[in-house]
Design a protein around this motif. Structure first.
Motif, PDB file in Angstrom:
ATOM      1  N   ASP A 194       9.023  12.181 -14.445  1.00 20.11           N
ATOM      2  CA  ASP A 194      10.345  11.740 -13.994  1.00 20.11           C
ATOM      3  C   ASP A 194      10.345  11.473 -12.492  1.00 20.11           C
ATOM      4  OD1 ASP A 194      11.314  11.934 -16.563  1.00 20.11           O
ATOM      5  OD2 ASP A 194      12.331  13.855 -16.232  1.00 20.11           O
ATOM      6  N   ALA A 195       9.660  12.319 -11.733  1.00 18.90           N
ATOM      7  CA  ALA A 195       9.583  12.130 -10.284  1.00 18.90           C
ATOM      8  C   ALA A 195       8.842  10.834  -9.952  1.00 18.90           C
ATOM      9  CB  ALA A 195       8.891  13.317  -9.625  1.00 18.90           C
ATOM     10  N   VAL A 196       7.780  10.538 -10.700  1.00 21.59           N
ATOM     11  CA  VAL A 196       7.040   9.293 -10.480  1.00 21.59           C
ATOM     12  C   VAL A 196       7.918   8.095 -10.825  1.00 21.59           C
ATOM     13  CG1 VAL A 196       5.083   7.897 -11.253  1.00 21.59           C
ATOM     14  CG2 VAL A 196       4.771  10.329 -10.759  1.00 21.59           C
ATOM     15  N   VAL A 197       8.646   8.172 -11.926  1.00 16.98           N
ATOM     16  CA  VAL A 197       9.532   7.069 -12.328  1.00 16.98           C
ATOM     17  C   VAL A 197      10.594   6.833 -11.252  1.00 16.98           C
ATOM     18  CG1 VAL A 197      11.297   6.380 -14.006  1.00 16.98           C
ATOM     19  CG2 VAL A 197       9.119   7.307 -14.789  1.00 16.98           C
ATOM     20  N   ARG A 198      11.184   7.915 -10.743  1.00 15.03           N
ATOM     21  CA  ARG A 198      12.174   7.775  -9.668  1.00 15.03           C
ATOM     22  C   ARG A 198      11.551   7.133  -8.434  1.00 15.03           C
ATOM     23  NH1 ARG A 198      13.487  12.913 -11.296  1.00 15.03           N
ATOM     24  NH2 ARG A 198      12.585  13.810  -9.411  1.00 15.03           N
ATOM     25  N   SER A 199      10.325   7.514  -8.114  1.00 16.80           N
ATOM     26  CA  SER A 199       9.630   6.932  -6.972  1.00 16.80           C
ATOM     27  C   SER A 199       9.394   5.439  -7.181  1.00 16.80           C
ATOM     28  CB  SER A 199       8.291   7.636  -6.738  1.00 16.80           C
ATOM     29  OG  SER A 199       8.491   8.978  -6.402  1.00 16.80           O
ATOM     30  N   GLN A 200       8.994   5.069  -8.392  1.00 21.04           N
ATOM     31  CA  GLN A 200       8.785   3.656  -8.696  1.00 21.04           C
ATOM     32  C   GLN A 200      10.091   2.876  -8.539  1.00 21.04           C
ATOM     33  OE1 GLN A 200       7.236   4.157 -12.678  1.00 21.04           O
ATOM     34  NE2 GLN A 200       5.171   3.636 -12.007  1.00 21.04           N
ATOM     35  N   GLU A 201      11.184   3.448  -9.019  1.00 22.63           N
ATOM     36  CA  GLU A 201      12.480   2.788  -8.898  1.00 22.63           C
ATOM     37  C   GLU A 201      12.881   2.636  -7.432  1.00 22.63           C
ATOM     38  OE1 GLU A 201      15.060   5.195 -11.293  1.00 22.63           O
ATOM     39  OE2 GLU A 201      14.267   4.380 -13.169  1.00 22.63           O
ATOM     40  N   ASP A 202      12.631   3.660  -6.638  1.00 22.85           N
ATOM     41  CA  ASP A 202      12.929   3.579  -5.204  1.00 22.85           C
ATOM     42  C   ASP A 202      12.155   2.436  -4.554  1.00 22.85           C
ATOM     43  OD1 ASP A 202      14.766   5.639  -5.130  1.00 22.85           O
ATOM     44  OD2 ASP A 202      13.311   7.152  -4.496  1.00 22.85           O
ATOM     45  N   ILE A 203      10.885   2.321  -4.895  1.00 25.07           N
ATOM     46  CA  ILE A 203      10.063   1.244  -4.325  1.00 25.07           C
ATOM     47  C   ILE A 203      10.602  -0.108  -4.758  1.00 25.07           C
ATOM     48  CG2 ILE A 203       7.766   0.178  -4.387  1.00 25.07           C
ATOM     49  CD1 ILE A 203       6.653   3.096  -4.555  1.00 25.07           C
ATOM     50  N   ARG A 204      10.907  -0.270  -6.044  1.00 20.40           N
ATOM     51  CA  ARG A 204      11.447  -1.543  -6.546  1.00 20.40           C
ATOM     52  C   ARG A 204      12.776  -1.896  -5.891  1.00 20.40           C
ATOM     53  NH1 ARG A 204       9.317   0.002 -11.559  1.00 20.40           N
ATOM     54  NH2 ARG A 204      11.233   1.029 -12.150  1.00 20.40           N
ATOM     55  N   ASN A 205      13.592  -0.887  -5.612  1.00 17.94           N
ATOM     56  CA  ASN A 205      14.914  -1.120  -5.034  1.00 17.94           C
ATOM     57  C   ASN A 205      14.900  -1.182  -3.512  1.00 17.94           C
ATOM     58  OD1 ASN A 205      16.236  -1.208  -7.549  1.00 17.94           O
ATOM     59  ND2 ASN A 205      16.288   1.006  -7.642  1.00 17.94           N
ATOM     60  N   GLY A 206      13.716  -1.132  -2.931  1.00 17.45           N
ATOM     61  CA  GLY A 206      13.607  -1.248  -1.481  1.00 17.45           C
ATOM     62  C   GLY A 206      13.985   0.002  -0.724  1.00 17.45           C
ATOM     63  N   HIS A 207      14.035   1.136  -1.388  1.00 18.95           N
ATOM     64  CA  HIS A 207      14.368   2.388  -0.725  1.00 18.95           C
ATOM     65  C   HIS A 207      13.106   3.011  -0.130  1.00 18.95           C
ATOM     66  CE1 HIS A 207      17.909   2.624  -3.751  1.00 18.95           C
ATOM     67  NE2 HIS A 207      18.143   1.770  -2.785  1.00 18.95           N
ATOM     68  N   THR A 208      12.514   2.283   0.794  1.00 22.15           N
ATOM     69  CA  THR A 208      11.284   2.722   1.438  1.00 22.15           C
ATOM     70  C   THR A 208      11.440   2.571   2.945  1.00 22.15           C
ATOM     71  OG1 THR A 208      10.334   0.512   1.268  1.00 22.15           O
ATOM     72  CG2 THR A 208       9.854   2.044  -0.533  1.00 22.15           C
ATOM     73  N   TYR A 209      10.543   3.171   3.683  1.00 19.36           N
ATOM     74  CA  TYR A 209      10.552   3.093   5.136  1.00 19.36           C
ATOM     75  C   TYR A 209       9.177   2.667   5.615  1.00 19.36           C
ATOM     76  CZ  TYR A 209      14.765   5.936   4.764  1.00 19.36           C
ATOM     77  OH  TYR A 209      16.011   6.407   4.445  1.00 19.36           O
ATOM     78  N   THR A 210       9.151   1.886   6.678  1.00 12.53           N
ATOM     79  CA  THR A 210       7.875   1.548   7.289  1.00 12.53           C
ATOM     80  C   THR A 210       7.415   2.745   8.116  1.00 12.53           C
ATOM     81  OG1 THR A 210       8.846   0.680   9.324  1.00 12.53           O
ATOM     82  CG2 THR A 210       8.545  -0.879   7.477  1.00 12.53           C
ATOM     83  N   GLN A 211       6.154   2.720   8.499  1.00 12.71           N
ATOM     84  CA  GLN A 211       5.629   3.807   9.321  1.00 12.71           C
ATOM     85  C   GLN A 211       6.386   3.847  10.655  1.00 12.71           C
ATOM     86  OE1 GLN A 211       1.434   3.499  10.079  1.00 12.71           O
ATOM     87  NE2 GLN A 211       1.262   5.658  10.572  1.00 12.71           N
ATOM     88  N   GLY A 212       6.703   2.689  11.203  1.00 10.65           N
ATOM     89  CA  GLY A 212       7.455   2.639  12.460  1.00 10.65           C
ATOM     90  C   GLY A 212       8.839   3.250  12.328  1.00 10.65           C
ATOM     91  N   GLN A 213       9.512   2.980  11.203  1.00  7.38           N
ATOM     92  CA  GLN A 213      10.832   3.562  10.969  1.00  7.38           C
ATOM     93  C   GLN A 213      10.744   5.078  10.858  1.00  7.38           C
ATOM     94  OE1 GLN A 213      11.600   1.158   7.477  1.00  7.38           O
ATOM     95  NE2 GLN A 213      13.283   0.093   8.507  1.00  7.38           N
ATOM     96  N   MET A 214       9.710   5.569  10.184  1.00  5.51           N
ATOM     97  CA  MET A 214       9.548   7.019  10.047  1.00  5.51           C
ATOM     98  C   MET A 214       9.259   7.666  11.398  1.00  5.51           C
ATOM     99  SD  MET A 214      10.217   7.899   7.008  1.00  5.51           S
ATOM    100  CE  MET A 214       9.647   9.586   7.031  1.00  5.51           C
ATOM    101  N   ARG A 215       8.441   7.000  12.200  1.00  3.56           N
ATOM    102  CA  ARG A 215       8.144   7.549  13.530  1.00  3.56           C
ATOM    103  C   ARG A 215       9.399   7.582  14.394  1.00  3.56           C
ATOM    104  NH1 ARG A 215       2.226   4.976  14.345  1.00  3.56           N
ATOM    105  NH2 ARG A 215       1.121   6.716  13.434  1.00  3.56           N
ATOM    106  N   ALA A 216      10.235   6.537  14.291  1.00  6.75           N
ATOM    107  CA  ALA A 216      11.473   6.512  15.067  1.00  6.75           C
ATOM    108  C   ALA A 216      12.430   7.615  14.602  1.00  6.75           C
ATOM    109  CB  ALA A 216      12.143   5.143  14.946  1.00  6.75           C
TER     110      ALA A 216
END
Length: 78
Positions: free
Chosen positions: A51-73
């Motif tokens: 279920d956690a993997v499926v949620r992660s896949q959905e987050d990626i598909r929906n653009g709920h991700t951060y770039t490395q620069g955004q995380m550093r900021a």
């Protein structure tokens, strides 16, 4: 390795795993993870982990991700 670098490494590994379409390869990865007995995975059922993997896949598909620069900021080094 900093926490941000560890997160980036984890995400890279997850992306590679998510791209695998061969069932035999996925089974090998699952077997390896079971042998490692990672502390964070103890107490979680296989269904909860899937279920956690499926949620992660959905987050990626929906653009709920951060770039490395955004995380550093968001989490600057102290």
């Amino acid at each position: 390795m900093t926490p941000i670098e560890l997160d980036a490494k984890r995400m890279g590994i997850l992306r590679r795993i998510l791209a695998i379409e061969d069932e035999a390869s996925l089974q090998q990865i699952e077997n390896l993870l079971q042998k490692l007995e990672l502390p964070i995975m103890r107490g979680y059922s296989p269904e909860a982990l899937r279920d956690a993997v499926v949620r992660s896949q959905e987050d990626i598909r929906n653009g709920h991700t951060y770039t490395q620069g955004q995380m550093r900021a968001k989490h600057p080094r102290k």
